[in-house]
Design a protein around this motif. Structure first.
Motif, PDB file in Angstrom:
ATOM      1  N   TYR B  31       0.119  -8.761   0.103  1.00  0.00           N
ATOM      2  CA  TYR B  31       1.462  -8.170   0.108  1.00  0.00           C
ATOM      3  C   TYR B  31       1.397  -6.749   0.659  1.00  0.00           C
ATOM      4  O   TYR B  31       0.636  -5.917   0.176  1.00  0.00           O
ATOM      5  N   TYR B  35       8.207   1.721   2.865  1.00  0.00           N
ATOM      6  CA  TYR B  35       9.263   2.429   2.148  1.00  0.00           C
ATOM      7  C   TYR B  35       9.628   3.692   2.919  1.00  0.00           C
ATOM      8  O   TYR B  35       8.812   4.250   3.628  1.00  0.00           O
ATOM      9  N   GLN B  45      12.786   0.340  -0.143  1.00  0.00           N
ATOM     10  CA  GLN B  45      11.958  -0.577   0.629  1.00  0.00           C
ATOM     11  C   GLN B  45      12.650  -0.964   1.938  1.00  0.00           C
ATOM     12  O   GLN B  45      13.816  -1.361   1.947  1.00  0.00           O
ATOM     13  N   MET B  50       4.679 -10.968   2.767  1.00  0.00           N
ATOM     14  CA  MET B  50       3.925 -11.683   1.733  1.00  0.00           C
ATOM     15  C   MET B  50       2.565 -12.140   2.240  1.00  0.00           C
ATOM     16  O   MET B  50       1.668 -12.420   1.441  1.00  0.00           O
ATOM     17  N   PHE B  90       6.256   5.558   3.719  1.00  0.00           N
ATOM     18  CA  PHE B  90       5.035   5.126   3.042  1.00  0.00           C
ATOM     19  C   PHE B  90       4.798   3.642   3.259  1.00  0.00           C
ATOM     20  O   PHE B  90       5.712   2.831   3.129  1.00  0.00           O
ATOM     21  N   ARG B  94      -0.572  -4.647  -1.983  1.00  0.00           N
ATOM     22  CA  ARG B  94      -0.807  -5.172  -3.332  1.00  0.00           C
ATOM     23  C   ARG B  94      -1.358  -6.573  -3.208  1.00  0.00           C
ATOM     24  O   ARG B  94      -1.019  -7.310  -2.284  1.00  0.00           O
ATOM     25  N   GLY B  95      -2.206  -6.958  -4.160  1.00  0.00           N
ATOM     26  CA  GLY B  95      -2.677  -8.328  -4.209  1.00  0.00           C
ATOM     27  C   GLY B  95      -1.550  -9.255  -4.594  1.00  0.00           C
ATOM     28  O   GLY B  95      -0.605  -8.851  -5.266  1.00  0.00           O
ATOM     29  N   HIS B  96      -1.643 -10.512  -4.211  1.00  0.00           N
ATOM     30  CA  HIS B  96      -0.533 -11.434  -4.360  1.00  0.00           C
ATOM     31  C   HIS B  96      -0.089 -11.607  -5.804  1.00  0.00           C
ATOM     32  O   HIS B  96       1.096 -11.701  -6.092  1.00  0.00           O
ATOM     33  N   HIS B  97      -1.012 -11.631  -6.733  1.00  0.00           N
ATOM     34  CA  HIS B  97      -0.655 -11.849  -8.138  1.00  0.00           C
ATOM     35  C   HIS B  97      -0.870 -10.586  -8.959  1.00  0.00           C
ATOM     36  O   HIS B  97      -1.045 -10.655 -10.172  1.00  0.00           O
ATOM     37  N   SER B  98      -0.821  -9.462  -8.300  1.00  0.00           N
ATOM     38  CA  SER B  98      -1.067  -8.199  -8.982  1.00  0.00           C
ATOM     39  C   SER B  98       0.205  -7.378  -9.076  1.00  0.00           C
ATOM     40  O   SER B  98       1.112  -7.499  -8.260  1.00  0.00           O
ATOM     41  N   TYR B  99       0.275  -6.505 -10.098  1.00  0.00           N
ATOM     42  CA  TYR B  99       1.377  -5.563 -10.200  1.00  0.00           C
ATOM     43  C   TYR B  99       1.056  -4.247  -9.506  1.00  0.00           C
ATOM     44  O   TYR B  99       1.947  -3.539  -9.069  1.00  0.00           O
ATOM     45  N   GLU B 100      -0.237  -3.913  -9.429  1.00  0.00           N
ATOM     46  CA  GLU B 100      -0.624  -2.595  -8.956  1.00  0.00           C
ATOM     47  C   GLU B 100      -0.458  -2.456  -7.459  1.00  0.00           C
ATOM     48  O   GLU B 100      -1.004  -3.239  -6.691  1.00  0.00           O
ATOM     49  N   GLN B 101       0.278  -1.454  -7.061  1.00  0.00           N
ATOM     50  CA  GLN B 101       0.541  -1.206  -5.649  1.00  0.00           C
ATOM     51  C   GLN B 101      -0.166   0.081  -5.229  1.00  0.00           C
ATOM     52  O   GLN B 101      -0.150   1.063  -5.952  1.00  0.00           O
ATOM     53  N   PHE B 103      -0.529   3.012  -2.298  1.00  0.00           N
ATOM     54  CA  PHE B 103       0.257   3.641  -1.243  1.00  0.00           C
ATOM     55  C   PHE B 103      -0.628   4.376  -0.245  1.00  0.00           C
ATOM     56  O   PHE B 103      -1.681   4.921  -0.606  1.00  0.00           O
ATOM     57  N   GLY B 104      -0.167   4.410   0.985  1.00  0.00           N
ATOM     58  CA  GLY B 104      -0.781   5.255   1.988  1.00  0.00           C
ATOM     59  C   GLY B 104      -0.373   6.700   1.780  1.00  0.00           C
ATOM     60  O   GLY B 104       0.461   7.005   0.919  1.00  0.00           O
TER      61      GLY B 104
END
Lengths: 111, 112
Positions: B31, B35, B45, B50, B90, B94-101, B103-104
Motif C-alpha cells: 500500500y 498526501y 489523501q 493497493m 508526502f 504500509r504493509g497490506h495488513h498493517s496499520y502502521e504507515q 512517511f517520506g
C-alpha cells in the motif's frame, strides 16, 4: 466532514507542565494511531492502539483508546522543549484501508 | 534502513509546466499513497495504490495522476500545475495488513 476532531488546535506551555490532547469521532475505528511531525519532516508514528480501553505508555507519553473505539487521548507528563511539534491522530476502519487524519495539535513547549 | 524517499525535496515551478515527484520505498509494502498538507486543512489523501497496477482516487485527486508499475515506486504527476497546488506533499507506504504507515520526508512545491 471532519471525521476525527482534535483538540486543542494549539497549545503553548512551559517546560515541566502536563498536557492532554484529544482525538474524537462519532465513528468507530479498528485502530487509532498517533504521529508526531517536526517542521520540514514527515509524520513519524508514535503508537498504534487497537483494543477499546487500551493504554500504552512511551516514556512520558501515555496513549489511551476509548472503550467504544471512537476516541483517543495523548497525555504528556512533564513536557520538555523536545516535545514541541505537530501531533496527529489517524484512524483506520480496518487494517489496510485508508487512514483518516485529524487536523493536528501544534504543541510548543518553552524552557 | 527501512525508509520512504521522495525527490525532489523542494521544487519551484511555473503554471502549466509538467512535473513528477518520485517516491520509493524499500520495505516491500503493498500500500502506497500520496498526501498534501496545507495549513488549516491537515493531511488530505490524493491517490493511493493497493498494489502494482492498482490505483484509486483519494479525497483530492483533481489535477494529479499516479502510476504504480513497480511495487517500490509510486510517482506523483502534475500534468499542468496550477498555483492552488502549491503545498507540502508526502508519500507514505504500509504493509497490506498493517496499520502502521511510514512517511517520506516531504516535497515542498511552489507553483507560480
Amino acid at each position: 466532514t471532519q471525521l476525527l476532531e482534535q483538540s486543542p488546535q494549539f497549545l503553548s506551555i512551559q517546560e515541566g507542565e502536563n498536557l492532554t490532547v484529544y482525538c474524537n469521532s462519532s465513528s468507530v475505528f479498528s485502530s487509532l494511531q498517533w504521529y508526531r511531525q517536526e517542521p520540514g519532516e514527515g509524520p513519524v508514528l508514535l503508537v498504534t492502539v487497537v483494543t477499546g480501553g487500551e493504554v500504552k505508555k512511551l516514556k512520558r507519553l501515555t496513549f489511551q483508546f476509548g472503550d467504544a473505539r471512537k476516541d483517543s487521548s495523548l497525555h504528556i507528563t512533564a513536557a520538555q522543549p523536545g516535545d514541541t511539534g505537530l501531533y496527529l491522530c489517524a484512524g483506520a476502519r480496518q487494517a489496510g484501508t485508508a487512514l483518516i487524519f485529524g487536523k493536528g495539535t501544534t504543541l510548543s513547549v518553552s524552557s | 534502513e527501512a525508509q520512504v524517499t521522495q525527490n525532489p525535496r523542494y521544487l519551484i515551478t511555473v503554471t502549466g509546466k509538467k512535473l513528477t515527484v518520485t517516491c520509493s520505498q524499500n520495505m516491500n509494502h503493498e500500500y502506497m499513497s500520496w498526501y498534501r498538507q496545507d495549513p488549516g486543512l491537515g493531511l488530505r489523501q490524493i491517490y493511493y495504490s493497493m498494489n502494482v497496477e492498482v490505483t484509486d482516487k483519494g479525497d483530492v485527486p483533481e489535477g494529479y495522476k499516479v502510476s504504480r508499475k513497480e511495487k517500490r515506486n509510486f510517482p506523483l504527476i502534475l500534468e499542468s500545475p496550477s498555483p492552488n497546488q502549491t503545498s507540502l506533499y508526502f508519500c507514505a507506504s504500509r504493509g497490506h495488513h498493517s496499520y502502521e504507515q511510514y512517511f517520506g520526508p516531504g516535497t515542498r512545491l511552489t507553483v507560480t
